[in-house]
Write a protein that holds these residues in place. Structure first.
Motif, short mmCIF file in Angstrom:
data_model
loop_
_atom_site.label_atom_id
_atom_site.label_comp_id
_atom_site.label_asym_id
_atom_site.label_seq_id
_atom_site.Cartn_x
_atom_site.Cartn_y
_atom_site.Cartn_z
N GLU A 98 4.84 -31.46 -5.77
CA GLU A 98 3.67 -31.00 -6.52
C GLU A 98 4.02 -29.92 -7.53
OE1 GLU A 98 -0.83 -29.18 -5.73
OE2 GLU A 98 0.34 -29.98 -4.07
N LEU A 99 4.75 -28.88 -7.08
CA LEU A 99 5.12 -27.80 -7.99
C LEU A 99 6.09 -28.28 -9.05
CD1 LEU A 99 5.51 -24.53 -5.87
CD2 LEU A 99 3.65 -25.22 -7.36
N ALA A 100 6.98 -29.20 -8.68
CA ALA A 100 7.96 -29.73 -9.64
C ALA A 100 7.24 -30.44 -10.78
CB ALA A 100 8.93 -30.68 -8.95
N GLN A 101 6.17 -31.15 -10.48
CA GLN A 101 5.40 -31.84 -11.51
C GLN A 101 4.71 -30.84 -12.43
OE1 GLN A 101 5.32 -35.01 -12.39
NE2 GLN A 101 3.87 -34.53 -14.04
N LYS A 102 4.15 -29.78 -11.84
CA LYS A 102 3.51 -28.75 -12.65
C LYS A 102 4.53 -28.05 -13.54
CE LYS A 102 -0.23 -27.72 -9.37
NZ LYS A 102 -0.83 -26.69 -8.48
N PHE A 103 5.71 -27.80 -13.00
CA PHE A 103 6.76 -27.15 -13.76
C PHE A 103 7.21 -28.05 -14.91
CE2 PHE A 103 11.14 -25.73 -14.59
CZ PHE A 103 10.94 -24.37 -14.69
N ASP A 104 7.29 -29.33 -14.65
CA ASP A 104 7.66 -30.28 -15.70
C ASP A 104 6.65 -30.24 -16.84
OD1 ASP A 104 9.32 -32.71 -16.58
OD2 ASP A 104 7.28 -33.52 -16.58
N GLU A 105 5.39 -30.24 -16.50
CA GLU A 105 4.34 -30.27 -17.52
C GLU A 105 4.32 -28.98 -18.34
OE1 GLU A 105 0.82 -30.98 -15.29
OE2 GLU A 105 1.29 -33.09 -14.88
N ALA A 106 4.47 -27.85 -17.66
CA ALA A 106 4.30 -26.56 -18.33
C ALA A 106 5.58 -26.05 -19.00
CB ALA A 106 3.81 -25.51 -17.33
N PHE A 107 6.74 -26.36 -18.42
CA PHE A 107 7.98 -25.75 -18.90
C PHE A 107 8.98 -26.76 -19.47
CE2 PHE A 107 12.21 -23.87 -18.42
CZ PHE A 107 12.01 -22.61 -18.97
N ARG A 161 8.25 -17.34 -9.64
CA ARG A 161 6.85 -17.19 -10.02
C ARG A 161 6.02 -18.35 -9.49
NH1 ARG A 161 4.30 -12.85 -11.46
NH2 ARG A 161 6.09 -12.31 -12.74
N TYR A 162 6.53 -19.56 -9.62
CA TYR A 162 5.81 -20.74 -9.13
C TYR A 162 5.64 -20.67 -7.61
CZ TYR A 162 5.21 -23.50 -13.35
OH TYR A 162 4.78 -23.96 -14.57
N ARG A 163 6.72 -20.31 -6.93
CA ARG A 163 6.62 -20.20 -5.46
C ARG A 163 5.65 -19.09 -5.08
NH1 ARG A 163 12.71 -20.41 -5.79
NH2 ARG A 163 13.31 -22.59 -5.41
N GLY A 164 5.71 -17.97 -5.82
CA GLY A 164 4.80 -16.86 -5.54
C GLY A 164 3.35 -17.24 -5.75
N ASN A 165 3.08 -17.99 -6.82
CA ASN A 165 1.70 -18.43 -7.08
C ASN A 165 1.20 -19.37 -5.98
OD1 ASN A 165 1.59 -16.95 -9.43
ND2 ASN A 165 2.11 -18.66 -10.76
#
Length: 410
Positions: A98-107, A161-165
Protein backbone atom coordinates in the motif's frame (compact mmCIF):
# COMPACT_ATOMS: atom_id res chain seq x y z
CA UNK A 1 11.97 -12.16 -1.07
CA UNK A 2 12.01 -11.64 -4.86
CA UNK A 3 14.80 -12.61 -7.24
CA UNK A 4 15.95 -9.03 -7.83
CA UNK A 5 16.27 -8.35 -4.11
CA UNK A 6 18.24 -11.58 -3.68
CA UNK A 7 20.59 -10.49 -6.44
CA UNK A 8 21.06 -7.03 -4.91
CA UNK A 9 21.87 -8.43 -1.48
CA UNK A 10 24.52 -10.92 -2.57
CA UNK A 11 27.96 -10.23 -1.17
CA UNK A 12 29.45 -9.59 -4.63
CA UNK A 13 26.49 -7.66 -6.08
CA UNK A 14 27.26 -5.36 -9.01
CA UNK A 15 25.18 -3.04 -11.17
CA UNK A 16 25.76 -1.25 -14.46
CA UNK A 17 24.32 1.95 -15.88
CA UNK A 18 25.24 4.43 -18.59
CA UNK A 19 28.09 6.89 -18.34
CA UNK A 20 28.05 10.53 -19.42
CA UNK A 21 25.39 12.99 -18.38
CA UNK A 22 23.18 11.67 -15.59
CA UNK A 23 19.60 12.42 -14.59
CA UNK A 24 17.40 11.88 -11.54
CA UNK A 25 16.30 8.56 -13.05
CA UNK A 26 19.65 6.76 -13.00
CA UNK A 27 20.81 8.60 -9.86
CA UNK A 28 17.79 7.55 -7.78
CA UNK A 29 17.92 4.05 -9.27
CA UNK A 30 21.41 3.54 -7.94
CA UNK A 31 20.56 5.24 -4.62
CA UNK A 32 17.74 2.69 -4.27
CA UNK A 33 20.13 -0.21 -4.85
CA UNK A 34 22.58 1.27 -2.32
CA UNK A 35 19.79 1.60 0.22
CA UNK A 36 19.24 -2.15 -0.01
CA UNK A 37 22.93 -3.03 -0.15
CA UNK A 38 25.48 -0.34 0.80
CA UNK A 39 28.27 -2.63 -0.46
CA UNK A 40 26.96 -3.02 -4.01
CA UNK A 41 29.45 -2.06 -6.74
CA UNK A 42 28.33 0.30 -9.50
CA UNK A 43 29.91 0.46 -12.95
CA UNK A 44 29.23 3.07 -15.63
CA UNK A 45 29.95 2.88 -19.33
CA UNK A 46 28.69 3.38 -22.86
CA UNK A 47 28.02 -0.30 -23.46
CA UNK A 48 27.11 -3.22 -21.23
CA UNK A 49 29.98 -5.74 -21.23
CA UNK A 50 29.02 -9.02 -22.91
CA UNK A 51 29.99 -11.06 -19.85
CA UNK A 52 28.33 -8.78 -17.28
CA UNK A 53 26.15 -10.79 -14.90
CA UNK A 54 24.94 -8.06 -12.54
CA UNK A 55 21.95 -5.72 -12.51
CA UNK A 56 21.64 -3.50 -15.57
CA UNK A 57 19.46 -0.38 -15.53
CA UNK A 58 18.79 2.60 -17.79
CA UNK A 59 20.86 1.06 -20.57
CA UNK A 60 20.97 -2.14 -22.61
CA UNK A 61 17.28 -2.37 -23.57
CA UNK A 62 16.65 -4.91 -20.81
CA UNK A 63 14.02 -5.25 -18.09
CA UNK A 64 15.11 -2.11 -16.22
CA UNK A 65 15.66 0.11 -19.26
CA UNK A 66 12.98 2.28 -20.85
CA UNK A 67 14.52 3.56 -24.06
CA UNK A 68 13.11 0.89 -26.36
CA UNK A 69 9.99 1.54 -28.45
CA UNK A 70 7.86 -0.92 -26.50
CA UNK A 71 8.86 0.38 -23.06
CA UNK A 72 6.13 0.05 -20.46
CA UNK A 73 3.53 2.63 -19.52
CA UNK A 74 1.45 2.68 -16.34
CA UNK A 75 -2.32 2.33 -16.52
CA UNK A 76 -2.66 6.04 -15.71
CA UNK A 77 -0.54 6.95 -18.73
CA UNK A 78 2.70 7.79 -16.91
CA UNK A 79 5.58 5.99 -18.66
CA UNK A 80 8.05 3.99 -16.60
CA UNK A 81 11.68 5.05 -16.39
CA UNK A 82 14.40 2.89 -14.82
CA UNK A 83 13.63 4.18 -11.32
CA UNK A 84 9.97 3.22 -11.63
CA UNK A 85 10.78 -0.20 -13.09
CA UNK A 86 13.09 -0.97 -10.16
CA UNK A 87 10.67 0.50 -7.61
CA UNK A 88 7.85 -1.67 -8.94
CA UNK A 89 9.72 -4.76 -7.78
CA UNK A 90 11.57 -3.38 -4.77
CA UNK A 91 9.10 -0.88 -3.31
CA UNK A 92 6.76 -3.42 -1.70
CA UNK A 93 9.77 -5.05 -0.03
CA UNK A 94 10.71 -1.70 1.51
CA UNK A 95 7.37 -0.08 2.39
CA UNK A 96 4.76 -2.78 1.82
CA UNK A 97 2.27 -2.87 -1.04
CA UNK A 98 0.00 0.00 0.00
CA UNK A 99 2.69 2.52 0.97
CA UNK A 100 4.83 1.53 -2.02
CA UNK A 101 1.96 2.42 -4.35
CA UNK A 102 1.47 5.79 -2.64
CA UNK A 103 5.19 6.45 -2.86
CA UNK A 104 5.15 5.58 -6.55
CA UNK A 105 2.33 8.02 -7.23
CA UNK A 106 3.74 10.89 -5.19
CA UNK A 107 7.51 10.54 -5.66
CA UNK A 108 8.53 8.06 -8.37
CA UNK A 109 6.06 8.91 -11.11
CA UNK A 110 6.95 12.64 -11.30
CA UNK A 111 10.62 11.70 -11.75
CA UNK A 112 9.78 9.02 -14.32
CA UNK A 113 7.60 11.47 -16.20
CA UNK A 114 10.36 14.10 -16.16
CA UNK A 115 12.86 11.64 -17.60
CA UNK A 116 10.51 10.50 -20.36
CA UNK A 117 8.85 13.78 -21.32
CA UNK A 118 10.98 16.60 -19.93
CA UNK A 119 8.11 17.88 -17.80
CA UNK A 120 9.53 20.29 -15.24
CA UNK A 121 10.39 18.80 -11.85
CA UNK A 122 12.35 20.73 -9.23
CA UNK A 123 13.95 17.66 -7.69
CA UNK A 124 15.07 16.37 -11.09
CA UNK A 125 16.55 19.80 -11.82
CA UNK A 126 18.40 19.78 -8.51
CA UNK A 127 19.94 16.37 -9.24
CA UNK A 128 20.74 17.36 -12.82
CA UNK A 129 22.65 20.40 -11.57
CA UNK A 130 25.30 18.06 -10.13
CA UNK A 131 26.47 17.41 -13.69
CA UNK A 132 29.73 19.23 -14.48
CA UNK A 133 29.52 22.34 -16.65
CA UNK A 134 29.80 21.92 -20.40
CA UNK A 135 33.46 23.00 -20.47
CA UNK A 136 34.65 21.03 -17.42
CA UNK A 137 37.62 18.76 -18.02
CA UNK A 138 37.68 15.06 -17.16
CA UNK A 139 34.86 12.62 -16.47
CA UNK A 140 31.75 13.04 -14.37
CA UNK A 141 31.80 9.90 -12.22
CA UNK A 142 32.70 11.88 -9.11
CA UNK A 143 29.76 14.23 -9.68
CA UNK A 144 27.48 11.23 -10.29
CA UNK A 145 28.37 9.68 -6.93
CA UNK A 146 27.88 13.03 -5.18
CA UNK A 147 24.38 13.20 -6.65
CA UNK A 148 23.74 9.58 -5.60
CA UNK A 149 24.76 10.47 -2.04
CA UNK A 150 22.21 13.30 -1.91
CA UNK A 151 19.52 11.12 -3.52
CA UNK A 152 20.23 8.41 -0.95
CA UNK A 153 19.63 10.82 1.94
CA UNK A 154 16.41 11.99 0.32
CA UNK A 155 15.18 8.40 -0.10
CA UNK A 156 15.99 7.44 3.50
CA UNK A 157 14.17 10.51 4.83
CA UNK A 158 11.17 9.93 2.57
CA UNK A 159 10.91 6.28 3.60
CA UNK A 160 11.00 7.24 7.29
CA UNK A 161 8.38 9.92 6.68
CA UNK A 162 6.02 7.45 5.00
CA UNK A 163 6.48 4.90 7.78
CA UNK A 164 6.02 7.64 10.38
CA UNK A 165 2.79 8.82 8.75
CA UNK A 166 1.48 5.26 8.72
CA UNK A 167 2.31 4.89 12.43
CA UNK A 168 0.62 8.23 13.09
CA UNK A 169 -2.56 7.19 11.30
CA UNK A 170 -2.74 3.98 13.33
CA UNK A 171 -2.07 5.84 16.58
CA UNK A 172 -4.69 8.51 15.89
CA UNK A 173 -7.22 5.87 14.88
CA UNK A 174 -6.66 4.10 18.23
CA UNK A 175 -7.09 7.36 20.18
CA UNK A 176 -10.13 8.39 18.16
CA UNK A 177 -11.77 4.97 18.62
CA UNK A 178 -11.32 5.24 22.40
CA UNK A 179 -12.66 8.78 22.25
CA UNK A 180 -15.82 7.58 20.49
CA UNK A 181 -16.20 4.66 22.88
CA UNK A 182 -16.03 7.02 25.87
CA UNK A 183 -19.16 8.80 24.65
CA UNK A 184 -20.88 5.52 23.98
CA UNK A 185 -20.12 4.47 27.58
CA UNK A 186 -21.13 7.93 28.83
CA UNK A 187 -17.71 8.54 30.32
CA UNK A 188 -17.54 11.92 28.57
CA UNK A 189 -20.07 14.70 28.15
CA UNK A 190 -21.51 15.14 24.68
CA UNK A 191 -20.24 18.75 24.56
CA UNK A 192 -16.69 17.39 24.28
CA UNK A 193 -17.42 15.18 21.26
CA UNK A 194 -15.67 17.52 18.82
CA UNK A 195 -12.58 17.96 21.01
CA UNK A 196 -9.90 15.26 20.85
CA UNK A 197 -7.22 15.21 23.55
CA UNK A 198 -4.00 13.50 22.46
CA UNK A 199 -1.58 12.09 25.08
CA UNK A 200 1.28 13.30 22.85
CA UNK A 201 1.61 15.16 19.57
CA UNK A 202 0.68 12.97 16.59
CA UNK A 203 0.21 14.22 13.01
CA UNK A 204 -3.53 13.84 12.56
CA UNK A 205 -4.97 16.49 10.22
CA UNK A 206 -5.47 14.10 7.31
CA UNK A 207 -7.13 11.35 9.37
CA UNK A 208 -9.37 13.71 11.35
CA UNK A 209 -10.55 15.72 8.31
CA UNK A 210 -13.11 12.97 7.68
CA UNK A 211 -14.42 13.04 11.26
CA UNK A 212 -16.45 15.49 13.36
CA UNK A 213 -13.38 16.51 15.41
CA UNK A 214 -12.98 20.30 15.28
CA UNK A 215 -10.04 20.73 17.70
CA UNK A 216 -7.17 18.64 18.99
CA UNK A 217 -5.30 19.33 22.21
CA UNK A 218 -1.87 17.90 23.04
CA UNK A 219 0.99 18.58 25.49
CA UNK A 220 3.42 21.24 24.28
CA UNK A 221 7.16 20.52 24.35
CA UNK A 222 7.52 23.94 25.99
CA UNK A 223 5.11 23.05 28.77
CA UNK A 224 1.35 23.54 28.90
CA UNK A 225 -0.92 22.57 26.01
CA UNK A 226 -1.35 23.31 22.31
CA UNK A 227 -4.69 23.58 20.52
CA UNK A 228 -5.02 23.07 16.77
CA UNK A 229 -8.24 23.56 14.77
CA UNK A 230 -8.89 20.84 12.18
CA UNK A 231 -9.60 21.49 8.51
CA UNK A 232 -12.56 20.17 6.61
CA UNK A 233 -12.02 17.42 4.09
CA UNK A 234 -10.96 18.80 0.68
CA UNK A 235 -10.87 22.33 2.06
CA UNK A 236 -8.42 24.94 3.31
CA UNK A 237 -10.98 26.08 5.88
CA UNK A 238 -11.36 24.94 9.47
CA UNK A 239 -14.43 23.18 10.82
CA UNK A 240 -14.33 25.75 13.59
CA UNK A 241 -12.01 28.73 14.06
CA UNK A 242 -10.81 30.71 17.06
CA UNK A 243 -12.71 34.01 17.48
CA UNK A 244 -11.12 36.71 15.26
CA UNK A 245 -10.46 38.98 18.24
CA UNK A 246 -8.13 36.36 19.78
CA UNK A 247 -5.83 36.14 16.78
CA UNK A 248 -2.35 37.56 17.27
CA UNK A 249 -2.75 38.09 21.04
CA UNK A 250 -0.56 36.69 23.80
CA UNK A 251 -0.15 36.72 27.58
CA UNK A 252 -2.21 39.37 29.40
CA UNK A 253 -4.02 40.59 26.27
CA UNK A 254 -5.12 37.06 25.41
CA UNK A 255 -6.12 36.33 29.02
CA UNK A 256 -8.32 39.42 28.99
CA UNK A 257 -9.90 38.57 25.62
CA UNK A 258 -10.62 34.92 26.48
CA UNK A 259 -11.23 35.09 30.22
CA UNK A 260 -8.85 32.12 30.59
CA UNK A 261 -6.22 32.59 33.29
CA UNK A 262 -3.53 30.46 31.59
CA UNK A 263 -4.08 31.51 27.96
CA UNK A 264 -0.62 32.22 26.53
CA UNK A 265 -0.63 32.67 22.77
CA UNK A 266 -2.91 32.62 19.74
CA UNK A 267 -1.24 32.69 16.34
CA UNK A 268 -2.40 35.46 14.02
CA UNK A 269 -2.98 32.80 11.35
CA UNK A 270 -5.42 30.99 13.62
CA UNK A 271 -3.78 27.56 13.38
CA UNK A 272 -2.43 27.34 16.94
CA UNK A 273 -3.23 28.45 20.47
CA UNK A 274 -1.50 27.58 23.74
CA UNK A 275 -2.59 27.49 27.37
CA UNK A 276 -0.89 26.52 30.60
CA UNK A 277 -3.61 24.15 31.81
CA UNK A 278 -5.64 21.43 30.09
CA UNK A 279 -8.94 22.74 31.48
CA UNK A 280 -8.31 26.13 29.85
CA UNK A 281 -7.44 24.45 26.55
CA UNK A 282 -10.74 22.58 26.58
CA UNK A 283 -12.61 25.75 27.52
CA UNK A 284 -10.94 27.66 24.67
CA UNK A 285 -12.32 25.08 22.25
CA UNK A 286 -15.82 25.31 23.74
CA UNK A 287 -15.82 29.12 23.62
CA UNK A 288 -14.67 29.01 19.99
CA UNK A 289 -17.44 26.60 19.02
CA UNK A 290 -20.06 28.72 20.81
CA UNK A 291 -18.99 31.88 18.98
CA UNK A 292 -18.30 30.35 15.57
CA UNK A 293 -20.77 31.16 12.82
CA UNK A 294 -19.93 29.51 9.54
CA UNK A 295 -20.49 31.44 6.34
CA UNK A 296 -19.50 29.13 3.49
CA UNK A 297 -18.49 30.86 0.28
CA UNK A 298 -18.30 29.73 -3.33
CA UNK A 299 -16.35 31.95 -5.69
CA UNK A 300 -17.72 32.03 -9.21
CA UNK A 301 -14.74 33.03 -11.34
CA UNK A 302 -16.08 34.34 -14.61
CA UNK A 303 -19.19 32.21 -14.20
CA UNK A 304 -22.58 33.45 -15.40
CA UNK A 305 -25.34 34.04 -12.85
CA UNK A 306 -27.37 31.25 -14.48
CA UNK A 307 -25.13 28.72 -12.71
CA UNK A 308 -25.87 30.10 -9.22
CA UNK A 309 -28.95 27.94 -8.81
CA UNK A 310 -26.92 24.86 -9.69
CA UNK A 311 -24.15 25.85 -7.26
CA UNK A 312 -26.69 26.18 -4.47
CA UNK A 313 -27.56 22.50 -4.92
CA UNK A 314 -24.06 21.34 -3.92
CA UNK A 315 -24.10 19.07 -0.82
CA UNK A 316 -23.57 21.02 2.41
CA UNK A 317 -23.31 24.28 0.45
CA UNK A 318 -26.97 25.08 -0.13
CA UNK A 319 -26.66 28.16 2.09
CA UNK A 320 -23.31 29.28 0.68
CA UNK A 321 -22.78 32.86 -0.40
CA UNK A 322 -21.73 33.08 -4.04
CA UNK A 323 -19.13 35.72 -4.82
CA UNK A 324 -18.77 36.65 -8.48
CA UNK A 325 -15.34 37.67 -9.71
CA UNK A 326 -14.97 38.70 -13.33
CA UNK A 327 -12.26 37.35 -15.55
CA UNK A 328 -9.33 39.79 -15.72
CA UNK A 329 -9.02 42.13 -18.66
CA UNK A 330 -7.05 40.79 -21.60
CA UNK A 331 -3.36 41.68 -21.17
CA UNK A 332 -1.41 43.54 -23.81
CA UNK A 333 -0.75 41.26 -26.77
CA UNK A 334 1.75 41.05 -29.59
CA UNK A 335 -0.47 40.25 -32.57
CA UNK A 336 0.63 38.71 -35.84
CA UNK A 337 -2.40 38.13 -38.01
CA UNK A 338 -4.65 35.70 -36.14
CA UNK A 339 -1.81 34.65 -33.77
CA UNK A 340 -1.02 36.50 -30.55
CA UNK A 341 1.30 36.23 -27.55
CA UNK A 342 1.19 37.98 -24.18
CA UNK A 343 3.72 40.80 -24.36
CA UNK A 344 4.55 40.98 -20.64
CA UNK A 345 7.67 39.31 -19.22
CA UNK A 346 7.41 35.94 -17.47
CA UNK A 347 7.85 37.47 -14.01
CA UNK A 348 5.12 40.04 -14.68
CA UNK A 349 2.80 37.24 -15.81
CA UNK A 350 3.50 35.24 -12.63
CA UNK A 351 2.78 38.30 -10.46
CA UNK A 352 -0.47 38.85 -12.35
CA UNK A 353 -1.57 35.26 -11.68
CA UNK A 354 -0.64 35.48 -7.99
CA UNK A 355 -2.65 38.67 -7.60
CA UNK A 356 -5.71 37.05 -9.18
CA UNK A 357 -5.40 33.95 -6.98
CA UNK A 358 -5.02 36.18 -3.92
CA UNK A 359 -8.27 37.97 -4.78
CA UNK A 360 -10.06 34.62 -4.87
CA UNK A 361 -8.49 33.18 -1.71
CA UNK A 362 -9.26 36.21 0.44
CA UNK A 363 -12.87 34.94 0.54
CA UNK A 364 -11.69 31.53 1.88
CA UNK A 365 -13.95 29.68 -0.56
CA UNK A 366 -15.12 26.13 -0.05
CA UNK A 367 -15.00 25.77 -3.83
CA UNK A 368 -14.29 27.82 -6.94
CA UNK A 369 -16.48 27.60 -10.03
CA UNK A 370 -14.83 28.66 -13.30
CA UNK A 371 -16.48 29.92 -16.44
CA UNK A 372 -15.69 29.09 -20.03
CA UNK A 373 -12.83 31.48 -20.93
CA UNK A 374 -9.98 28.98 -21.00
CA UNK A 375 -7.25 31.57 -21.54
CA UNK A 376 -8.25 33.51 -18.43
CA UNK A 377 -9.20 30.51 -16.32
CA UNK A 378 -6.40 28.00 -16.98
CA UNK A 379 -3.50 29.59 -15.03
CA UNK A 380 -5.82 30.32 -12.10
CA UNK A 381 -7.25 26.79 -12.12
CA UNK A 382 -3.72 25.38 -12.22
CA UNK A 383 -2.69 27.44 -9.18
CA UNK A 384 -5.82 26.53 -7.21
CA UNK A 385 -5.45 22.81 -7.99
CA UNK A 386 -1.90 22.88 -6.61
CA UNK A 387 -3.40 24.20 -3.37
CA UNK A 388 -5.99 21.37 -3.45
CA UNK A 389 -8.91 23.80 -3.47
CA UNK A 390 -11.97 22.20 -5.11
CA UNK A 391 -12.37 23.70 -8.58
CA UNK A 392 -15.64 23.09 -10.41
CA UNK A 393 -16.66 23.60 -13.99
CA UNK A 394 -19.89 23.04 -15.90
CA UNK A 395 -20.55 20.07 -18.15
CA UNK A 396 -23.56 18.49 -19.77
CA UNK A 397 -24.36 14.79 -20.07
CA UNK A 398 -27.52 13.26 -21.52
CA UNK A 399 -29.15 16.70 -21.50
CA UNK A 400 -28.44 17.26 -17.79
CA UNK A 401 -26.26 20.13 -16.54
CA UNK A 402 -23.58 18.96 -14.13
CA UNK A 403 -20.91 20.51 -11.92
CA UNK A 404 -17.70 18.54 -12.38
CA UNK A 405 -14.77 18.78 -10.00
CA UNK A 406 -11.38 19.11 -11.67
CA UNK A 407 -8.97 16.66 -9.93
CA UNK A 408 -6.51 18.36 -7.58
CA UNK A 409 -2.77 18.04 -7.89
CA UNK A 410 0.17 19.75 -9.48
Amino acid sequence: MNDLLNKIRTQTATAFTHSGKFHADDVFSFALLLYLNPEITILRGNRVPDDFDGIVFDIGRGKYDHHQKDSRIRENGVPYAAFGLLWEELGPEILGEELAQKFDEAFVQPLDNNDNTGEKNELATLIGNFNPTWDAEGGNDEAFFQAVSVAGMILENKFERYRGNERADKRVEEIYTRHQQAFHDREKHRDDARILILPEFVPCQKFLSETQIAFVIFPSNRGGYCIQPQKKEYSMNYKCSFPPEWLGLENEELKAATGLKTANFCHKGGFLMTTGELADAVQACKLSMEQFHEKPVIVSFGGAAEYDELLHQLPKLQAAEIIHIDFPALPELEIQGIYAEVSMEKQEWKVRIKDQVRKILKYKPEAVFVGENLFAAYPIVHALRKKHIPVLTAAEKDGQKLLVRIPSGS
